[in-house]
Motif scaffolding. Sequence first.
Motif, short mmCIF file in Angstrom:
data_model
loop_
_atom_site.label_atom_id
_atom_site.label_comp_id
_atom_site.label_asym_id
_atom_site.label_seq_id
_atom_site.Cartn_x
_atom_site.Cartn_y
_atom_site.Cartn_z
N LEU A 19 11.54 -55.81 -53.34
CA LEU A 19 11.45 -55.22 -51.99
C LEU A 19 12.39 -54.02 -51.87
CD1 LEU A 19 11.37 -58.45 -49.81
CD2 LEU A 19 9.48 -56.93 -50.35
N LEU A 20 13.61 -54.17 -52.38
CA LEU A 20 14.57 -53.08 -52.35
C LEU A 20 14.09 -51.91 -53.21
CD1 LEU A 20 17.34 -52.09 -51.40
CD2 LEU A 20 18.32 -53.19 -53.42
N LEU A 21 13.55 -52.21 -54.37
CA LEU A 21 13.05 -51.16 -55.26
C LEU A 21 11.89 -50.40 -54.61
CD1 LEU A 21 13.28 -49.90 -58.07
CD2 LEU A 21 11.61 -51.58 -58.84
N ALA A 22 10.99 -51.11 -53.95
CA ALA A 22 9.87 -50.44 -53.27
C ALA A 22 10.38 -49.53 -52.16
CB ALA A 22 8.91 -51.48 -52.71
N PHE A 23 11.39 -49.97 -51.42
CA PHE A 23 11.96 -49.15 -50.36
C PHE A 23 12.60 -47.89 -50.93
CE2 PHE A 23 15.64 -47.99 -47.76
CZ PHE A 23 15.00 -47.69 -46.56
N VAL A 24 13.35 -48.03 -52.01
CA VAL A 24 14.02 -46.87 -52.62
C VAL A 24 13.00 -45.88 -53.15
CG1 VAL A 24 15.47 -46.17 -54.58
CG2 VAL A 24 16.15 -48.10 -53.15
N ILE A 25 11.96 -46.36 -53.80
CA ILE A 25 10.93 -45.47 -54.34
C ILE A 25 10.21 -44.75 -53.21
CG2 ILE A 25 8.69 -45.45 -55.51
CD1 ILE A 25 9.82 -47.63 -57.36
N LYS A 26 9.93 -45.45 -52.13
CA LYS A 26 9.25 -44.83 -50.98
C LYS A 26 10.12 -43.73 -50.37
CE LYS A 26 6.71 -46.23 -46.89
NZ LYS A 26 6.33 -47.36 -46.04
N GLN A 27 11.42 -44.01 -50.22
CA GLN A 27 12.33 -43.01 -49.67
C GLN A 27 12.43 -41.80 -50.59
OE1 GLN A 27 13.83 -42.93 -46.67
NE2 GLN A 27 12.69 -44.78 -46.20
N ARG A 28 12.50 -42.03 -51.90
CA ARG A 28 12.59 -40.94 -52.85
C ARG A 28 11.34 -40.05 -52.79
NH1 ARG A 28 12.44 -42.49 -58.93
NH2 ARG A 28 10.28 -42.71 -58.28
N ASP A 29 10.18 -40.69 -52.73
CA ASP A 29 8.94 -39.91 -52.64
C ASP A 29 8.87 -39.13 -51.33
OD1 ASP A 29 8.17 -40.85 -55.09
OD2 ASP A 29 6.81 -42.37 -54.30
N ARG A 30 9.34 -39.73 -50.25
CA ARG A 30 9.33 -39.05 -48.96
C ARG A 30 10.26 -37.83 -49.00
NH1 ARG A 30 10.46 -42.99 -44.43
NH2 ARG A 30 8.39 -43.66 -45.01
N ARG A 31 11.42 -37.97 -49.62
CA ARG A 31 12.35 -36.84 -49.71
C ARG A 31 11.78 -35.73 -50.57
NH1 ARG A 31 17.66 -40.41 -50.41
NH2 ARG A 31 18.00 -40.86 -48.23
N ARG A 32 11.12 -36.09 -51.68
CA ARG A 32 10.50 -35.07 -52.53
C ARG A 32 9.41 -34.33 -51.79
NH1 ARG A 32 9.59 -37.92 -58.37
NH2 ARG A 32 11.77 -37.97 -58.99
N ARG A 33 8.64 -35.07 -51.00
CA ARG A 33 7.53 -34.47 -50.27
C ARG A 33 8.03 -33.53 -49.18
NH1 ARG A 33 4.38 -38.92 -47.89
NH2 ARG A 33 6.16 -38.91 -46.52
N ASP A 34 9.19 -33.83 -48.60
CA ASP A 34 9.70 -33.06 -47.48
C ASP A 34 10.66 -31.94 -47.88
OD1 ASP A 34 8.24 -34.65 -45.83
OD2 ASP A 34 9.92 -35.96 -45.30
N THR A 35 10.80 -31.65 -49.18
CA THR A 35 11.70 -30.59 -49.61
C THR A 35 11.10 -29.22 -49.25
OG1 THR A 35 10.70 -30.54 -51.81
CG2 THR A 35 12.67 -31.91 -51.52
N PRO A 36 11.94 -28.21 -49.03
CA PRO A 36 11.44 -26.90 -48.64
C PRO A 36 10.50 -26.28 -49.68
CG PRO A 36 13.80 -27.03 -48.23
CD PRO A 36 13.39 -28.29 -48.96
N SER A 37 10.72 -26.52 -50.96
CA SER A 37 9.85 -25.94 -51.98
C SER A 37 8.42 -26.50 -51.87
CB SER A 37 10.40 -26.18 -53.38
OG SER A 37 10.48 -27.56 -53.65
N ASN A 38 8.30 -27.77 -51.54
CA ASN A 38 6.97 -28.35 -51.37
C ASN A 38 6.31 -27.91 -50.07
OD1 ASN A 38 7.06 -29.72 -53.77
ND2 ASN A 38 7.80 -31.63 -52.87
N GLN A 39 7.09 -27.64 -49.03
CA GLN A 39 6.53 -27.19 -47.77
C GLN A 39 6.04 -25.76 -47.88
OE1 GLN A 39 9.53 -27.88 -44.85
NE2 GLN A 39 9.17 -30.10 -44.80
N ALA A 40 6.68 -24.94 -48.71
CA ALA A 40 6.25 -23.57 -48.88
C ALA A 40 4.90 -23.49 -49.60
CB ALA A 40 7.30 -22.78 -49.66
N ARG A 41 4.61 -24.45 -50.46
CA ARG A 41 3.35 -24.47 -51.20
C ARG A 41 2.18 -24.82 -50.32
NH1 ARG A 41 5.40 -28.02 -56.26
NH2 ARG A 41 7.01 -26.59 -56.97
N SER A 42 2.41 -25.55 -49.26
CA SER A 42 1.30 -26.03 -48.42
C SER A 42 0.69 -24.93 -47.59
CB SER A 42 1.80 -27.12 -47.48
OG SER A 42 2.22 -28.21 -48.26
#
Length: 62
Positions: A39-62
């Motif tokens: 459960l903890l691992l799933a939460f950490v992975i979800k948070q990491r993916d959310r942070r990667r998705r919300d980085t400025p470099s990824n927002q500029a590509r959209s």
Amino acid sequence: MLLGISLAVEIITLWSGGEPGRTTGLTRWVTGPLVIGPLLLAFVIKQRDRRRRDTPSNQARS
């Protein structure tokens, strides 16, 4: 599932007037991390993916 069975056995033992055994305590110590770990691992992975998705470099590509 093992933790649930262990708890059920302990409750029945206590209701029938017996004392809890060491195996029940050991089962809790073993199964606790096995339940909480994924459960903890799933939460950490979800948070990491959310942070990667919300980085400025990824927002500029959209």
